[in-house]
Design an enzyme around this catalytic site. Structure first.
Site, PDB file in Angstrom:
ATOM      1  N   ALA A 157       0.926  -0.986   0.043  1.00  0.00           N
ATOM      2  CA  ALA A 157       0.224  -0.072   0.066  1.00  0.00           C
ATOM      3  C   ALA A 157       0.767   1.239  -0.039  1.00  0.00           C
ATOM      4  CB  ALA A 157      -0.770   0.140   1.159  1.00  0.00           C
ATOM      5  N   TYR A 158       1.843   1.406   0.886  1.00  0.00           N
ATOM      6  CA  TYR A 158       2.610   2.453   0.797  1.00  0.00           C
ATOM      7  C   TYR A 158       3.541   2.561  -0.459  1.00  0.00           C
ATOM      8  CZ  TYR A 158       6.532   5.233   2.735  1.00  0.00           C
ATOM      9  OH  TYR A 158       7.520   6.510   2.711  1.00  0.00           O
ATOM     10  N   SER A 159       3.944   1.568  -1.067  1.00  0.00           N
ATOM     11  CA  SER A 159       4.787   1.589  -2.377  1.00  0.00           C
ATOM     12  C   SER A 159       3.898   2.230  -3.448  1.00  0.00           C
ATOM     13  CB  SER A 159       5.566   0.277  -2.665  1.00  0.00           C
ATOM     14  OG  SER A 159       6.341  -0.417  -1.710  1.00  0.00           O
ATOM     15  N   LYS A 162       3.074   5.655  -2.841  1.00  0.00           N
ATOM     16  CA  LYS A 162       4.203   6.522  -3.202  1.00  0.00           C
ATOM     17  C   LYS A 162       4.419   6.633  -4.697  1.00  0.00           C
ATOM     18  CE  LYS A 162       5.306   8.262   0.842  1.00  0.00           C
ATOM     19  NZ  LYS A 162       5.345   9.636   1.254  1.00  0.00           N
TER      20      LYS A 162
END
Ligand SMILES: NC(=O)c1ccc[n+]([C@@H]2O[C@H](COP(=O)([O-])OP(=O)(O)OC[C@H]3O[C@@H](n4cnc5c(N)ncnc54)[C@H](O)[C@@H]3O)[C@@H](O)[C@H]2O)c1
Length: 251
Positions: A157-159, A162
């Site tokens: 999710a973070y990747s 971003k």
């Protein structure tokens, strides 16, 4: 590691999200040293008790459009302009294999890291366009991550968020290219701020092993690049992605 170069940002109004955190502290001090008035936006709980030494502040949750709208209205009332925006607020969220991320958690990570950048731009870019029409100056810096380029196991999710920030930056850069507003993203590798310091030792060792320079990034190095990107010296770069990865990414 604390750089000393300054630029003439006197009279400029800068909004910095995630301002109470590790990168935020380094960025706000560096921009202020160049003469900018830096307005600190962060969660209420992060602002309370932090040593913000006289900086103007506004409590905001970037994941919530109404909260961002209220902060933007306050900025208009107090300053009537916005010359610089640094979208720096972010969270890592739970570290888990993609298929095990709870639905709510996936959405929460996207809401803060990607939708948050959109919410803030949606509110502030019109004000920045008006300001830049008079001054011929505007700068936006979006703090993405090396994970936008490379992905990272157990951080889908973070990747993804971003990577979305990088794509948003490219689009917005094109839209504002003739409005005298440069829009750029940075893609830092790991730095030992509150966000990462509690990661399991093995995960940190794995991350470190991928950085050719064999050390973590210092917040002061982030602040140096961000301040240059906010300066008049950065005059022909927009919609671009600036690396801060100690050699990990070579593209
Ligand atoms: N530290 C790293 O290793 C690293 C690496 C690459 C990118 N980044 C990015 O750099 C940025 C700054 O991170 P940091 O290292 O200073 O971490 P940090 O945890 O020290 O600071 C993050 C700040 O964002 C604020 N924040 C979180 N959710 C928010 C919300 N909903 N609304 C408003 N503010 C919110 C937090 O309160 C905190 O002050 C983040 O976008 C992060 O993803 C960090």
């Amino acid at each position: 590691m604390q750089g000393t170069a300054t630029y003439d940002l006197s009279g400029k109004i800068a909004v910095l999200t995630g301002a109470a955190g590790g990168f935020g502290q380094a960025i706000r001090n560096r921009l202020a040293a160049s003469g900018a008035t830096v307005v600190l936006w962060d969660l209420e709980g992060a602002l309370v008790g932090a040593d913000l030494s006289g900086f103007p502040t506004h409590a905001v949750d970037v994941a919530k459009p109404d909260s961002v709208a209220a902060a933007a209205a306050d900025l208009r009332r107090r300053f009537g302009r916005c010359d610089i925006l640094i979208n720096n607020a972010g969270i890592v969220g739970e570290v888990r294999p993609t298929w095990e991320i709870p639905l709510d958690e996936f959405h929460r990570i996207i809401d803060v890291n990607l939708n948050g950048v959109f919410h803030v731009c949606r509110e502030l870019v019109p004000l920045m366009i008006d300001s830049a029409a008079a001054t011929r100056f505007g700068r936006i810096v979006n703090v993405a991550s090396i994970q936008a380029k490379e992905g990272m196991a157990q951080a889908a999710a973070y990747s993804a968020a971003k990577a979305g920030v990088v794509a948003l930056t490219k689009s917005l850069g094109k839209e504002l290219a003739t409005a005298n507003i440069m829009v750029n993203a940075i893609t830092p590798a790991a730095s030992l701020t509150a966000m990462s310091i509690d990661a399991p030792k093995e995960r940190l060792a794995d991350i470190l092993s991928r950085i050719p320079m064999k050390r973590f990034l210092e917040p002061a190095e982030v602040a140096a690049m961000v301040t240059w990107l906010c300066s008049p010296e950065c005059s022909f770069s927009t919609g671009a992605v600036f690396d801060l990865s100690g050699g990990r990414a070579t593209y």
